[in-house]
Design a protein around this motif. Structure first.
Motif, PDB file in Angstrom:
ATOM      1  N   LEU A 128      -8.835  -3.463   4.227  1.00 23.92           N
ATOM      2  CA  LEU A 128      -7.553  -2.918   3.795  1.00 23.92           C
ATOM      3  C   LEU A 128      -6.463  -3.991   3.805  1.00 23.92           C
TER       4      LEU A 128
ATOM      5  N   GLY B 135      -3.264   4.499   1.264  1.00 25.89           N
ATOM      6  CA  GLY B 135      -4.045   3.271   1.362  1.00 25.89           C
ATOM      7  C   GLY B 135      -4.349   2.623   0.038  1.00 25.89           C
TER       8      GLY B 135
ATOM      9  N   GLU C 105     -13.174  -1.746   8.132  1.00 26.26           N
ATOM     10  CA  GLU C 105     -12.333  -0.980   7.207  1.00 26.26           C
ATOM     11  C   GLU C 105     -10.898  -1.497   7.222  1.00 26.26           C
TER      12      GLU C 105
ATOM     13  N   LEU D 114       0.834  -1.190   0.000  1.00 27.94           N
ATOM     14  CA  LEU D 114       0.000   0.000   0.000  1.00 27.94           C
ATOM     15  C   LEU D 114       0.872   1.244   0.000  1.00 27.94           C
TER      16      LEU D 114
ATOM     17  N   ARG E  31      -7.668   6.597   6.627  1.00 25.19           N
ATOM     18  CA  ARG E  31      -7.943   5.151   6.626  1.00 25.19           C
ATOM     19  C   ARG E  31      -6.714   4.352   7.014  1.00 25.19           C
TER      20      ARG E  31
END
Length: 377
Positions: free
Chosen positions: A198, A90, A194, A86, A263
């Protein structure tokens, strides 16, 4: 004193980690008696840490010799081989997805691996609550093991499998300049969806050259995140904070990661428990020693390196090779010589490749993470 035959020798393993237990299992499987001494008061004394990837060319070889490979695959998570790279926003910049039948390095929780090995041993093999203070006696043996509870036992061979803070090994590891701070997340699909999305089913890494994050899926709907920084080993106390000051530490981290996306910063702000400080140490390169007929080392006690794909895999390969050397040699001394003749060059070569490798953990490129990045003291 002449070196005894392994089948008639007193063999003592210090440390009930994967390396020590693998060695004990293979010895017992080949008819050689062994005792394991572990400083923890019992098998459930502490959390064993995160997840490990066991490789087909070392860790799985050891499990095959231990007769436990099929049981390992029943517990392992092949989907955990997935790796995402990443950026600080993100976004996925690289994505490694294992083939459906890929079994080169499936994941297993450290606690599950330890239980698999413990349950394979004869009852009473592991003596709990035996913290080693020192080893004495002549090099040719017998040796005396002095424990913190005041007891002393005599043994013909001491196998130091007691990790980074080994009391068998005299060498002192050095701080690499890079530190992990572990954050834990539970019930992630419901409580942290979340973060779960991810990270995915395996691991996710992001870094900007100065700081990084490595998140890793564990079994039981858990995720562990390792916050990676180039900082002094005592950075928490130097900041005027205590290890359990979650809010204070979080404020420092949010300042350092302020330019990362919200995030991504969830992996810093939403942890379910206090942070765990894990500065990275490594032994000087090369680390070697004069042959001793009654003492040898395996795993991190022998070759502590940055967590870049070796860790437990080399420890278990060491354990397998030492146990098989003891099975096949005429004397303990012959076995130790044969084992170290193979182990030392291999560990030196690997350590030279990984020297200063902790810096790669801060690179935006995908590092070859070993899941042993949660090494316990």
């Amino acid at each position: 004193m002449s070196s005894p035959a392994p089948a008639r020798a007193g063999i003592s393993i210090i440390g009930a980690g994967p390396g020590g237990l693998t060695c004990a299992r293979i010895l017992q499987r080949n008819g050689i008696a062994v005792t394991v001494h572990e400083r923890d008061p019992g098998p459930d004394a502490r959390n064993q840490g995160g997840t490990l990837d066991l490789h087909a060319d070392n860790g799985q070889i050891a499990l095959r010799e231990a007769g436990l490979l099929d049981e390992f695959f029943e517990l392992a998570r092949p989907e955990g081989q997935e790796m995402r790279q990443l950026d600080p926003a993100g976004a996925i910049t690289a994505h490694e997805v294992p083939a459906p039948d890929e079994l080169f390095k499936p994941e297993i929780d450290r606690g599950q691996l330890r239980d698999l090995l413990l349950n394979s041993l004869r009852p009473g093999t592991v003596h709990w609550g035996r913290a080693l203070d020192s080893v004495s006696g002549p090099a040719e043996g017998p040796r005396q093991l002095h424990f913190a509870d005041g007891t002393t036992i005599e043994t013909d061979l001491v196998i130091g499998a007691d990790g980074a803070s080994s009391r068998v090994r005299p060498a002192v590891p050095e701080y690499t300049g890079v530190s992990f701070l572990e954050a834990r997340f539970s019930d992630v699909e419901k409580r942290h969806p979340e973060i779960a999305e991810l990270v995915g089913p395996g691991g996710a890494h992001a870094a900007d050259g100065e700081r990084g994050l490595f998140a890793q899926r564990n079994s039981g709907d858990h995720i562990r995140v390792y916050i990676i920084q180039r900082v002094p080993a005592d950075w928490i106390s130097a900041s005027g904070l205590a290890p359990d000051d979650t809010d204070g530490i979080r404020a420092v981290l949010l300042d350092k990661y302020g330019h990362w996306s919200p995030r991504m910063r969830r992996m810093i702000t939403e942890n379910d428990a206090t942070y765990v400080d894990r500065p990275l140490f490594a032994l000087p390169v090369p680390h070697t020693w004069e042959h001793n007929p009654t003492v040898t080392l395996l795993g991190d006690a022998a070759h502590l390196m940055p967590p870049l794909g070796v860790g437990v895999n080399l420890a278990m390969l060491d354990a397998s090779e030492l146990a098989l050397a003891l099975t096949n040699a005429a004397t303990v001394d012959d076995a130790v010589r044969a084992y170290e003749k193979t182990m030392l060059p291999r560990s030196i070569e690997t350590a030279e490749l990984l020297e200063h490798g902790a810096e790669h953990l801060l690179s935006a490129d995908i590092p070859d993470f070993d899941s042993d990045n949660d090494a316990q003291p």
